[in-house]
Design an enzyme around this catalytic site. Structure first.
Site, PDB file in Angstrom:
ATOM      1  N   GLU A 116      34.808  31.504  44.577  1.00  0.00           N
ATOM      2  CA  GLU A 116      34.613  32.734  43.805  1.00  0.00           C
ATOM      3  C   GLU A 116      33.116  32.961  43.556  1.00  0.00           C
ATOM      4  O   GLU A 116      32.420  32.066  43.083  1.00  0.00           O
ATOM      5  CB  GLU A 116      35.358  32.644  42.469  1.00  0.00           C
ATOM      6  CG  GLU A 116      35.014  33.693  41.439  1.00  0.00           C
ATOM      7  CD  GLU A 116      35.215  35.112  41.935  1.00  0.00           C
ATOM      8  OE1 GLU A 116      34.273  35.916  41.800  1.00  0.00           O
ATOM      9  OE2 GLU A 116      36.311  35.418  42.455  1.00  0.00           O
ATOM     10  N   GLY A 160      39.306  41.197  39.609  1.00  0.00           N
ATOM     11  CA  GLY A 160      39.470  42.471  38.932  1.00  0.00           C
ATOM     12  C   GLY A 160      40.274  42.402  37.655  1.00  0.00           C
ATOM     13  O   GLY A 160      40.178  43.306  36.811  1.00  0.00           O
ATOM     14  N   VAL A 178      30.538  33.477  49.510  1.00  0.00           N
ATOM     15  CA  VAL A 178      30.765  33.251  50.936  1.00  0.00           C
ATOM     16  C   VAL A 178      29.908  34.234  51.734  1.00  0.00           C
ATOM     17  O   VAL A 178      29.917  35.440  51.476  1.00  0.00           O
ATOM     18  CB  VAL A 178      32.253  33.416  51.277  1.00  0.00           C
ATOM     19  CG1 VAL A 178      32.480  33.391  52.786  1.00  0.00           C
ATOM     20  CG2 VAL A 178      33.063  32.312  50.606  1.00  0.00           C
ATOM     21  N   HIS A 227      39.288  51.658  41.998  1.00  0.00           N
ATOM     22  CA  HIS A 227      40.373  51.053  42.775  1.00  0.00           C
ATOM     23  C   HIS A 227      40.152  51.301  44.261  1.00  0.00           C
ATOM     24  O   HIS A 227      40.970  51.942  44.919  1.00  0.00           O
ATOM     25  CB  HIS A 227      41.724  51.630  42.342  1.00  0.00           C
ATOM     26  CG  HIS A 227      42.047  51.400  40.897  1.00  0.00           C
ATOM     27  ND1 HIS A 227      42.430  52.409  40.038  1.00  0.00           N
ATOM     28  CD2 HIS A 227      42.041  50.271  40.161  1.00  0.00           C
ATOM     29  CE1 HIS A 227      42.644  51.911  38.828  1.00  0.00           C
ATOM     30  NE2 HIS A 227      42.417  50.609  38.893  1.00  0.00           N
TER      31      HIS A 227
END
Length: 486
Positions: free
Chosen positions: A58, A109, A251, A421
Site C-alpha cells: 500500500e 478509498g 509499486v 468515483h
C-alpha cells in the site's frame, strides 16, 4: 443465467512457483496484492482464508482513528501530497479538465468515502462494456449480500430538517416517492459509546457509535465508519496464515520472472518482491497507470490494446445550497431520483459552514474517457465515446432549485469536471481485442496476473460504486481453489 466462468488454477503460470529458484529468487508470498482498497482487501481476506501467503503493498500510511483530521480544512491530514508535507487520505489529480479524487492509505478509498452503499438496477449491466457472456446481475446478487454483511450496511438516520427539505424538493418535482435514506456502512450504536465487535462474533475490533459529526470523508475519528481496516483487513491479518500489510510501499513496476512462473514487483524504495501471482487493486487510476507503464517499458508487451478504454467518471457534479441547516448525522443521509438515470444525494460538509449543504449528483448514462501516458509518463485522460463528461446536469439542478426554495436559500452549480468515483480502464471480457482481462479477472495472456478494483467496472453506474467493486471482487476470489490444489 450466463455462462459460469472457469475458476483460476494453480499458483503459477503453469503451476506452483518454487520457494527458491523458479522465480529466480526467494519468494516473499504466494500472492502480492497491490493496493488495499475494496478489491485488494477482499483479495487479502479471501485468499488468506484459502491458505495463500498474501502480502499487501500500500502506497499510503496506516492510520489509527486518532490520526485523522479534526477538520476537513486540516489539509496536511486530509490531502496526500508528500512533497508538500501532506500525508493524508485523499489524493487529488486534475486531468482533461476533470478533478479526480481517490483514497490512499491502508484501507484505500474506504478511509475517505462517505460509507454509502447502493446496488445498481439489473438494467445497469446491460450497458455497453459489460461482457454479455456473464449474467452479471444474477451472478453478483449473492456477493452483494455478502458485501453488505461485511461492510455493515444499514439505513442511515434521515430525520433532520435538511432531509425533510430534500423530500419537499422531490415532492415539488413530482418525485416524492423516490426520496429515501441512503444505506451506509456505519455503526449506529449509542453515540460515542464503545462496544465489543457488533459484526463478526467478536473476531472484529471494538466499535464506537456514530456521533453524527458528518466528517466521514475526512476520516472517522470516532471509529464508527466501517472502513476496510475494521472488517476485511482486520480479519485478513488474523485469518489463516495472516496477510502481511506493508504501508508506505509504492509499486513502480511489474514484470514476469524469466521462466514465466512468477512475478517481480518493484517498489519506489528499491525493494523487489517475488510472488507466484499478483492482484492489481490500485484503483482505476493506479492500476491503469501501472499497466500503461509496464507496456511502454516492454515488461508486458502483450497487454490488450483495450487498456485505458471505457474509463468512466460516473458523470458526477456538485451543487452548493446556502440557507440550509444540514444538522448532525452521516455525511450522506438521504437521496432522491429526479429521473430514471439521475441520483441526487444530500451531503453534510460541516467545515464549510453550518448553513451550507452540498448536493452530490450522479448519472447513469453512456459516456467514457480513454487513458494513456503523456510524454512525461503521466496518466492522462482523453475523450472517449458518447457525450462529453458533464459539468452540469439539468435534472440535478432542478432538485437544487427546489431544495433552495424549501430552505429559502440560494443554490449554485460548482462549474468544474469532477469525479470521486473514477472507474474503468481495464474492462473484462472474453475477447482480448476489447477487454484487458477475462471474466475471472485474469489479464489476457497472463493468467496469474489479476485485476480487482474500480478499473474493471466498465460503465457509469450512477450510484456510489463501492458495493459493486466489493461484490465483483468477492465473486472473483470465490472461484480460486485452495492453496496447493490443482
Amino acid at each position: 443465467m450466463g455462462r459460469k466462468t472457469q475458476a483460476p488454477g494453480g499458483t503459477g503460470e503453469d503451476g506452483a512457483c518454487g520457494e527458491i529458484g523458479a522465480c529466480g529468487r526467494a519468494r516473499e508470498a504466494d500472492v502480492i496484492v497491490v493496493g488495499s482498497g475494496f478489491g485488494g482487501s477482499v483479495a487479502a481476506l479471501r485468499l488468506s482464508e484459502k491458505g495463500y501467503r498474501v502480502t499487501v503493498l500500500e502506497a499510503g500510511r496506516r492510520f489509527r482513528d486518532e490520526d485523522f483530521a479534526t477538520s476537513a480544512l486540516d489539509v496536511r491530514r486530509v490531502l496526500w501530497a508528500p512533497r508538500l508535507g501532506c500525508r493524508g487520505i485523499l489524493r487529488l489529480r486534475v486531468r482533461h479538465r476533470t478533478v479526480v479524487l481517490s483514497g490512499i492509505g491502508v484501507g484505500g478509498g474506504s478511509l475517505a468515502y462517505a460509507g454509502v452503499h447502493y446496488r445498481p438496477p439489473d438494467e445497469a449491466f446491460a450497458a455497453p462494456g459489460w461482457d454479455p457472456s456473464v449474467d452479471w446481475a444474477a451472478e453478483l446478487a449473492p456477493y452483494y449480500d455478502l458485501a453488505e454483511h461485511m461492510l455493515g450496511s444499514t439505513p442511515a438516520p434521515a430525520a433532520t430538517p435538511a432531509d425533510a427539505a430534500l423530500l419537499s424538493a422531490a415532492e415539488r418535482l413530482g418525485a416524492g416517492r423516490t426520496h429515501h435514506p441512503t444505506r451506509v456502512g456505519i455503526h449506529l450504536g449509542p453515540a460515542g459509546v464503545p462496544s465489543p465487535d457488533p459484526y463478526f462474533g467478536g473476531r472484529g475490533p471494538a466499535r464506537t457509535g456514530c456521533t453524527g459529526c458528518a466528517r466521514c470523508t475526512s476520516g472517522c475519528r470516532a471509529g464508527a465508519k466501517n472502513t476496510l481496516p475494521k472488517n476485511y483487513l482486520h480479519l485478513a491479518e488474523r485469518t489463516g496464515r495472516g496477510a502481511r500489510i506493508l504501508p508506505s510501499t509504492t509499486v513502480t513496476g511489474l514484470r514476469p520472472a524469466p521462466d514465466g512462473r512468477g512475478w517481480y514487483v518493484d517498489t519506489a524504495r528499491g525493494r523487489t518482491f517475488a510472488a507466484a501471482q499478483v492482484v492489481l487493486s490500485a484503483g482505476a487510476w493506479g492500476t491503469a497507470e501501472l499497466l500503461h507503464r509496464c507496456r511502454a517499458s516492454g515488461a508486458l508487451p502483450r497487454l490488450s490494446a483495450a487498456l485505458g478504454t471505457r474509463t468512466c467518471t460516473n458523470r458526477e457534479v456538485l451543487l452548493g445550497v446556502t440557507g440550509s441547516e444540514a444538522g448532525r448525522g452521516a455525511a450522506i443521509s438521504s437521496a432522491v431520483r429526479p429521473d430514471d438515470t439521475t441520483l441526487v444525494q444530500l451531503c453534510r460538509v460541516r467545515d464549510l459552514g453550518r448553513r451550507t449543504a452540498v448536493l452530490f449528483a450522479m448519472e447513469r448514462r453512456e459516456s467514457t474517457l480513454t487513458s494513456a501516458l503523456d510524454r512525461r509518463g503521466r496518466l492522462v485522460l482523453r475523450a472517449g465515446t458518447g457525450p462529453a463528461e458533464p459539468t452540469r446536469l439539468p435534472a440535478a439542478e432542478a432538485v437544487a432549485r427546489a431544495f433552495a426554495q424549501a430552505v429559502r436559500g440560494r443554490w449554485a452549480p460548482l462549474p468544474l469536471g469532477f469525479t470521486a468515483h473514477l472507474m474503468g480502464g481495464c474492462p473484462l471480457g472474453t475477447d482480448p481485442r476489447t477487454s484487458v482481462a477475462d471474466p475471472a479477472h485474469r489479464v489476457h495472456g497472463h493468467p496469474t496476473l489479476h485485476i480487482a478494483d474500480a478499473s474493471v467496472v466498465p460503465a457509469n453506474l450512477g450510484i456510489n460504486p463501492s458495493l459493486t467493486i466489493t461484490a465483483m471482487a468477492e465473486r472473483a476470489f470465490a472461484a480460486w481453489p485452495p492453496a496447493g490444489s490443482r
